[in-house]
Scaffold this motif. Structure first.
Motif, mmCIF file in Angstrom:
data_model
loop_
_atom_site.group_PDB
_atom_site.id
_atom_site.type_symbol
_atom_site.label_atom_id
_atom_site.label_comp_id
_atom_site.label_asym_id
_atom_site.label_seq_id
_atom_site.Cartn_x
_atom_site.Cartn_y
_atom_site.Cartn_z
ATOM 1 N N LYS A 197 -113.054 25.243 23.582
ATOM 2 C CA LYS A 197 -112.411 24.881 24.847
ATOM 3 C C LYS A 197 -113.137 23.745 25.542
ATOM 4 O O LYS A 197 -112.528 22.886 26.167
ATOM 5 C CB LYS A 197 -112.346 26.104 25.759
ATOM 6 N N TRP A 198 -114.481 23.746 25.420
ATOM 7 C CA TRP A 198 -115.232 22.712 26.122
ATOM 8 C C TRP A 198 -115.004 21.320 25.528
ATOM 9 O O TRP A 198 -115.355 20.321 26.136
ATOM 10 C CB TRP A 198 -116.729 23.041 26.117
ATOM 11 N N GLY A 199 -114.430 21.243 24.313
ATOM 12 C CA GLY A 199 -114.224 19.944 23.680
ATOM 13 C C GLY A 199 -112.848 19.362 23.876
ATOM 14 O O GLY A 199 -112.606 18.201 23.533
ATOM 15 N N HIS A 200 -111.905 20.136 24.436
ATOM 16 C CA HIS A 200 -110.534 19.650 24.561
ATOM 17 C C HIS A 200 -110.452 18.385 25.413
ATOM 18 O O HIS A 200 -109.735 17.442 25.093
ATOM 19 C CB HIS A 200 -109.641 20.742 25.158
ATOM 20 N N LYS A 201 -111.185 18.360 26.523
ATOM 21 C CA LYS A 201 -111.076 17.222 27.428
ATOM 22 C C LYS A 201 -111.567 15.935 26.779
ATOM 23 O O LYS A 201 -110.951 14.882 26.920
ATOM 24 C CB LYS A 201 -111.848 17.478 28.722
ATOM 25 N N VAL A 202 -112.673 16.023 26.058
ATOM 26 C CA VAL A 202 -113.205 14.814 25.447
ATOM 27 C C VAL A 202 -112.265 14.285 24.368
ATOM 28 O O VAL A 202 -112.112 13.068 24.198
ATOM 29 C CB VAL A 202 -114.620 15.050 24.880
ATOM 30 N N LEU A 203 -111.600 15.187 23.631
ATOM 31 C CA LEU A 203 -110.658 14.740 22.608
ATOM 32 C C LEU A 203 -109.488 13.985 23.224
ATOM 33 O O LEU A 203 -109.016 12.983 22.681
ATOM 34 C CB LEU A 203 -110.151 15.941 21.802
ATOM 35 N N GLY A 259 -132.689 16.586 20.517
ATOM 36 C CA GLY A 259 -132.114 17.907 20.284
ATOM 37 C C GLY A 259 -130.678 18.112 20.701
ATOM 38 O O GLY A 259 -130.173 19.233 20.673
ATOM 39 N N GLY A 260 -129.961 17.060 21.066
ATOM 40 C CA GLY A 260 -128.567 17.258 21.462
ATOM 41 C C GLY A 260 -127.777 15.976 21.319
ATOM 42 O O GLY A 260 -128.215 15.013 20.685
ATOM 43 N N SER A 261 -126.606 15.960 21.902
ATOM 44 C CA SER A 261 -125.786 14.752 21.880
ATOM 45 C C SER A 261 -125.168 14.548 23.257
ATOM 46 O O SER A 261 -124.922 15.505 23.999
ATOM 47 C CB SER A 261 -124.692 14.842 20.815
ATOM 48 N N LEU A 262 -124.927 13.289 23.574
ATOM 49 C CA LEU A 262 -124.361 12.927 24.869
ATOM 50 C C LEU A 262 -123.321 11.841 24.662
ATOM 51 O O LEU A 262 -123.560 10.872 23.932
ATOM 52 C CB LEU A 262 -125.459 12.420 25.806
ATOM 53 N N THR A 308 -115.289 7.818 34.978
ATOM 54 C CA THR A 308 -116.258 8.109 33.920
ATOM 55 C C THR A 308 -116.681 9.563 33.981
ATOM 56 O O THR A 308 -116.896 10.113 35.064
ATOM 57 C CB THR A 308 -117.506 7.214 34.047
ATOM 58 N N PHE A 309 -116.763 10.199 32.832
ATOM 59 C CA PHE A 309 -117.334 11.530 32.792
ATOM 60 C C PHE A 309 -118.222 11.633 31.566
ATOM 61 O O PHE A 309 -118.156 10.816 30.635
ATOM 62 C CB PHE A 309 -116.262 12.621 32.827
ATOM 63 N N ALA A 310 -119.089 12.632 31.579
ATOM 64 C CA ALA A 310 -120.045 12.826 30.493
ATOM 65 C C ALA A 310 -119.707 14.102 29.743
ATOM 66 O O ALA A 310 -119.100 15.033 30.286
ATOM 67 C CB ALA A 310 -121.465 12.899 31.049
ATOM 68 N N TYR A 311 -120.134 14.151 28.506
ATOM 69 C CA TYR A 311 -119.940 15.329 27.675
ATOM 70 C C TYR A 311 -121.245 15.585 26.949
ATOM 71 O O TYR A 311 -121.748 14.722 26.209
ATOM 72 C CB TYR A 311 -118.806 15.089 26.683
ATOM 73 N N VAL A 312 -121.826 16.743 27.194
ATOM 74 C CA VAL A 312 -123.112 17.104 26.602
ATOM 75 C C VAL A 312 -122.888 18.257 25.643
ATOM 76 O O VAL A 312 -122.246 19.251 25.995
ATOM 77 C CB VAL A 312 -124.130 17.530 27.689
ATOM 78 N N GLU A 313 -123.426 18.136 24.426
ATOM 79 C CA GLU A 313 -123.215 19.176 23.426
ATOM 80 C C GLU A 313 -124.526 19.495 22.730
ATOM 81 O O GLU A 313 -125.325 18.599 22.435
ATOM 82 C CB GLU A 313 -122.183 18.725 22.391
ATOM 83 N N SER A 314 -124.740 20.759 22.470
ATOM 84 C CA SER A 314 -125.901 21.184 21.702
ATOM 85 C C SER A 314 -125.581 22.486 20.991
ATOM 86 O O SER A 314 -124.931 23.364 21.545
ATOM 87 C CB SER A 314 -127.120 21.387 22.614
ATOM 88 N N PHE A 315 -125.993 22.598 19.736
ATOM 89 C CA PHE A 315 -125.780 23.762 18.897
ATOM 90 C C PHE A 315 -124.314 24.187 18.931
ATOM 91 O O PHE A 315 -123.447 23.482 18.447
ATOM 92 C CB PHE A 315 -126.719 24.898 19.310
ATOM 93 N N ALA A 316 -123.965 25.326 19.560
ATOM 94 C CA ALA A 316 -122.583 25.804 19.551
ATOM 95 C C ALA A 316 -121.991 25.835 20.950
ATOM 96 O O ALA A 316 -121.141 26.664 21.254
ATOM 97 C CB ALA A 316 -122.527 27.196 18.922
ATOM 98 N N GLY A 368 -121.028 23.279 24.672
ATOM 99 C CA GLY A 368 -120.910 21.950 25.243
ATOM 100 C C GLY A 368 -120.319 22.057 26.631
ATOM 101 O O GLY A 368 -119.768 23.085 27.014
ATOM 102 N N VAL A 369 -120.448 20.979 27.399
ATOM 103 C CA VAL A 369 -119.934 21.003 28.760
ATOM 104 C C VAL A 369 -119.536 19.600 29.180
ATOM 105 O O VAL A 369 -120.188 18.615 28.825
ATOM 106 C CB VAL A 369 -120.985 21.587 29.737
ATOM 107 N N SER A 370 -118.416 19.504 29.908
ATOM 108 C CA SER A 370 -117.994 18.248 30.494
ATOM 109 C C SER A 370 -118.618 18.123 31.873
ATOM 110 O O SER A 370 -118.654 19.089 32.637
ATOM 111 C CB SER A 370 -116.469 18.190 30.607
#
Length: 284
Positions: free
Chosen positions: A94-100, A217-220, A230-238, A240-242
């Motif tokens: 769910k946390w990845g829908h917005k970035v897609l 240790g993560g991705s941005l 502009t918005f940011a998306y931070v993801e790590s392991f399993a 993520g958050v917008s």
């Protein structure tokens, strides 16, 4: 062309239906059928690729689905099945829908990844190997769906008005041999080709020699839409958050700027890519 169902044909998932219909269309073509090599020649796609589509090992690209519909005169059957296959896949968190969705409307995408090649730069073989190793317990069809979804995301870089895509990747992504030497060599060649042929794609490497940085240790990702938002998306392991708060986005943008300041410039990055390419080619 009408594809008559076989008497013992049982309903399956959209992906299974697509594979069965592809094989059926070839065997029924012209009343006598076609060999895979002959079909590959007519469609302009490798016969080995068509074989994987018919066996369900790989989904067709949108271009292949459209070509099959034109060739077989199936009135959008294969493009519809492909779209349905991707739509029913519910593996995107769910946390990845917005970035897609935002990727399709972005004017600029800035991204940093500390462990693997950034998603929009991945080859299909690299993505397949990555998902196979990192999704224990998932069946082959599930992994195929994820690979296809990633492939369709990459299409944004080939759109009529593509976004500026600026990727920074840690040297760890080059050192880690996802899929083995041959897959890595092909992956690096793909990145080099992208940077050489697409003016909207910039890639830098942050080498081990530059020490620590604030994004270990993560991705941005920072996505700037064409209206300036502009918005940011931070993801790590399993997880993520917008992030949309202007203050928080500014803070994350600053971290990305620090990482970028430590990275090699474009020319230096190309030189490092070529060093790793030679190493993997020698290991094949």
């Amino acid at each position: 062309m009408e594809l008559e169902p076989e008497e013992d044909e049982k309903p399956g998932s959209p992906a299974q239906m697509l594979a069965k219909r592809a094989k059926k269309a070839r065997k029924q073509y012209g009343g006598t059928g076609l060999a895979l090599r002959a079909l590959g020649t007519k469609l302009g796609f490798p016969h080995s690729y068509l074989a994987r589509v018919e066996s369900g090992e790989q989904l067709p690209s949108l271009a292949l689905a459209e070509t099959m519909d034109d060739f077989y005169e199936t009135d959008g059957l294969f493009t519809d099945l492909l779209a349905l296959t991707l739509a029913v896949s519910a593996e995107t968190p769910k946390w990845g829908h917005k970035v897609l969705e935002a990727e399709k409307r972005a004017g600029r995408i800035q991204t940093f990844n500390s462990s693997v090649v950034p998603g929009l730069l991945q080859t299909e073989a690299y993505t397949t190997a990555l998902y196979t190793e990192s999704m224990p317990g998932k069946d082959a069809e599930n992994i195929t769906l994820q690979v296809a979804k990633r492939a369709h995301r990459r299409a944004v870089l080939d759109s009529a008005v593509p976004p500026l895509y600026w990727a920074i990747m840690d040297e760890a992504a080059l050192r880690r041999p996802v899929g083995g030497a041959a897959v890595m060599a092909d992956q690096i060649r793909h990145i080099l080709k992208m940077t050489e042929t697409k003016s909207n794609v910039q890639v830098q490497v942050l080498p081990f020699s530059r020490g620590v940085h604030p994004l270990l240790g993560g991705s941005l990702s920072l996505l700037t839409l064409r209206d300036g938002a502009t918005f940011a998306y931070v993801e790590s392991f399993a997880s993520g958050v917008s992030v949309e708060s202007p203050a928080d986005v500014l803070e994350l943008a600053t971290l990305l700027d620090i990482a970028r300041s430590k990275a090699l410039d474009s020319g230096e990055s190309v030189s490092l890519f070529r060093e790793y390419l030679k190493e993997y080619e020698d290991a094949e």
